[in-house]
Write a protein that holds these residues in place. Sequence first.
Motif, PDB file in Angstrom:
ATOM      1  N   ASP A 373      41.699 -79.592   9.611  1.00 56.99           N
ATOM      2  CA  ASP A 373      41.309 -80.285  10.839  1.00 56.99           C
ATOM      3  C   ASP A 373      42.510 -80.345  11.774  1.00 56.99           C
ATOM      4  OD1 ASP A 373      42.938 -82.362   9.793  1.00 56.99           O
ATOM      5  OD2 ASP A 373      41.202 -83.343   8.898  1.00 56.99           O
ATOM      6  N   LEU A 374      42.313 -80.935  12.940  1.00 59.66           N
ATOM      7  CA  LEU A 374      43.379 -81.022  13.935  1.00 59.66           C
ATOM      8  C   LEU A 374      44.535 -81.871  13.434  1.00 59.66           C
ATOM      9  CD1 LEU A 374      44.423 -80.469  16.805  1.00 59.66           C
ATOM     10  CD2 LEU A 374      43.175 -82.508  17.549  1.00 59.66           C
ATOM     11  N   ASP A 375      44.243 -82.942  12.737  1.00 61.37           N
ATOM     12  CA  ASP A 375      45.304 -83.798  12.200  1.00 61.37           C
ATOM     13  C   ASP A 375      46.244 -82.988  11.306  1.00 61.37           C
ATOM     14  OD1 ASP A 375      46.688 -86.133  11.899  1.00 61.37           O
ATOM     15  OD2 ASP A 375      45.403 -86.930  10.324  1.00 61.37           O
ATOM     16  N   ALA A 376      45.667 -82.132  10.442  1.00 63.56           N
ATOM     17  CA  ALA A 376      46.491 -81.305   9.553  1.00 63.56           C
ATOM     18  C   ALA A 376      47.339 -80.327  10.356  1.00 63.56           C
ATOM     19  CB  ALA A 376      45.593 -80.557   8.570  1.00 63.56           C
ATOM     20  N   LEU A 377      46.779 -79.770  11.416  1.00 70.33           N
ATOM     21  CA  LEU A 377      47.533 -78.835  12.255  1.00 70.33           C
ATOM     22  C   LEU A 377      48.726 -79.532  12.898  1.00 70.33           C
ATOM     23  CD1 LEU A 377      47.921 -76.136  13.713  1.00 70.33           C
ATOM     24  CD2 LEU A 377      46.276 -76.901  15.420  1.00 70.33           C
ATOM     25  N   LEU A 378      48.505 -80.723  13.420  1.00 68.41           N
ATOM     26  CA  LEU A 378      49.581 -81.443  14.077  1.00 68.41           C
ATOM     27  C   LEU A 378      50.662 -81.865  13.092  1.00 68.41           C
ATOM     28  CD1 LEU A 378      47.372 -83.613  16.449  1.00 68.41           C
ATOM     29  CD2 LEU A 378      48.735 -81.612  17.071  1.00 68.41           C
ATOM     30  N   LEU A 379      50.270 -82.285  11.895  1.00 66.88           N
ATOM     31  CA  LEU A 379      51.241 -82.636  10.872  1.00 66.88           C
ATOM     32  C   LEU A 379      52.050 -81.407  10.461  1.00 66.88           C
ATOM     33  CD1 LEU A 379      52.556 -84.504   8.827  1.00 66.88           C
ATOM     34  CD2 LEU A 379      50.588 -84.134   7.304  1.00 66.88           C
ATOM     35  N   ALA A 380      51.390 -80.281  10.275  1.00 65.87           N
ATOM     36  CA  ALA A 380      52.087 -79.054   9.900  1.00 65.87           C
ATOM     37  C   ALA A 380      53.120 -78.677  10.958  1.00 65.87           C
ATOM     38  CB  ALA A 380      51.090 -77.918   9.711  1.00 65.87           C
ATOM     39  N   ARG A 381      52.751 -78.843  12.197  1.00 67.86           N
ATOM     40  CA  ARG A 381      53.676 -78.526  13.278  1.00 67.86           C
ATOM     41  C   ARG A 381      54.895 -79.442  13.239  1.00 67.86           C
ATOM     42  NH1 ARG A 381      53.593 -79.662  19.029  1.00 67.86           N
ATOM     43  NH2 ARG A 381      54.558 -77.927  20.176  1.00 67.86           N
ATOM     44  N   GLU A 382      54.703 -80.719  12.953  1.00 65.61           N
ATOM     45  CA  GLU A 382      55.823 -81.646  12.788  1.00 65.61           C
ATOM     46  C   GLU A 382      56.747 -81.204  11.665  1.00 65.61           C
ATOM     47  OE1 GLU A 382      54.583 -85.622  12.113  1.00 65.61           O
ATOM     48  OE2 GLU A 382      53.445 -85.780  13.982  1.00 65.61           O
ATOM     49  N   MET A 383      56.154 -80.608  10.638  1.00 61.36           N
ATOM     50  CA  MET A 383      56.932 -80.213   9.464  1.00 61.36           C
ATOM     51  C   MET A 383      57.537 -78.821   9.585  1.00 61.36           C
ATOM     52  SD  MET A 383      54.489 -81.819   6.456  1.00 61.36           S
ATOM     53  CE  MET A 383      55.485 -81.119   5.132  1.00 61.36           C
ATOM     54  N   GLY A 384      57.414 -78.209  10.755  1.00 58.55           N
ATOM     55  CA  GLY A 384      58.106 -76.946  10.986  1.00 58.55           C
ATOM     56  C   GLY A 384      57.279 -75.701  10.809  1.00 58.55           C
TER      57      GLY A 384
END
Length: 489
Positions: A373-384
Amino acid sequence: MISSKLSRRSLLHGACVAPLLPLAGCLADGAPAGIVSRPTDIRIVDVDHQFEEFVYRAPYQFGGRSVDRVTILNVNCRVRTGTGREAWGFGSMTLGNAWSFPEASQDAGLGAMKALAGELRALTAACDERGHPIDVFRALEPQYLKAAAALSRTRALPVPIPKLCTLVVASAFDAAIHDAYGKAFGVSCYQTYGPSFMGRDLSHDLGPTFKGEYLDRYVPSAPRATMPVFHSVGASDPLEAADVRARIDDGLPNTLEEWIPRDGLIRFKMKLNGGDLAADFERVIRIDRIVNRAQAARGMKDWKYSLDFNEGCPNVAYLLEFLRRVREATPAGFDRIVYIEQPTARDLQKDRANVMHEAARLRPVVIDESLTDLDALLLAREMGYTGVALKACKGQSQAMLMAAAAQRFGMFLCVQDLTCPGASLIHSAGIAARVPGNAGIEANARQFVPKANERWEERFPGLFTIHDGVMNTGQLTGPGLGALPPRAI
């Protein structure tokens, strides 16, 4: 552009609070009182589903797991437009339980997915949402997830059915709805992603910064003529003649070295198990050596690699040391690596220490199993993480929305497979041929379960049989998802 400082919570809040207002237009046939729809809205009239079973010609090993058979979920869905026109759509997807539900045994995982398909069929048939297919999926997804949770309890599963697993089952239903929608209006479903068909813009799913934008800004309706195919090199696949223990005499190659000239391969996806740094390193070096030898015999000088650990790296330090060794041993081979896929565990919330910033400076690092979902995408982006792997098996609706979000973030894009044969490969190829910047498409059913492709090959030349390393995707312009006329299966 979405600010990199915008929190995941605030962005999602903007998406969640967007009002789902009734759409102006004519009263739909049979619509409940007070429900107004547009002529381009649809509602679901009928749904049915069936299963097909196939055995692999050879086992496929990835992420320490081995798969030797597949169950395919086929869905037919009939929809009715706001003006009373009806059309049937078709969706198909492999129930990849070993990938989407690895915590369960083969029998338990597959049994749960087949039972869940029955629950989702009933929910889909009962859905009274009217609108574009993405509106319908927005309404259905929470119900699907509740059904999966309830089924997990009644079947006493070792862990609840994961969201990823639910998405895989749901993807066939979502595909059938998109397919029916396009067929109802006589166009490719990719021609329905603008305001002429969609009553709600992207802000309803991706947040307020997408206000006034529609999918057609990010996903063109016309497919590219060809797409390079990433040939999957399974973790246990024979690479050369000396590796073959018992030859399969079905007319197809038995080794990577035989596949290269047959299909004119120019892209290679290396499956690595992780957990044994020396073994992973030696596997890559050996594949590189054999590919170099085969390509030299063909006079080829340009080809690329991708690396897929399927979460097998215990930590990011493992990945960094692996890349250091590969770069030192084969600088040219390292330069051919286009991206690295899902190196560590899929649960990013529990894996926050394994950030990918340093690794992603070397090569794009993409999420696959993590992307639900979008939440997972945004978290992944935070993690590099700097890229996303789109998959038809997570649903057409999600693939389109994540393609838009990833482009807005300037992320790397690729389209991956789930050993998709037949209509599911046509679906996947349709996505791959339209997502801008996509690096290629994986299509490994032709390697492992070609029997499931047989009735499709003649109708789609150059799609299931690869020539010069590319797939003929320019032909995927038919109505809906382009796979079948209504009710053909």
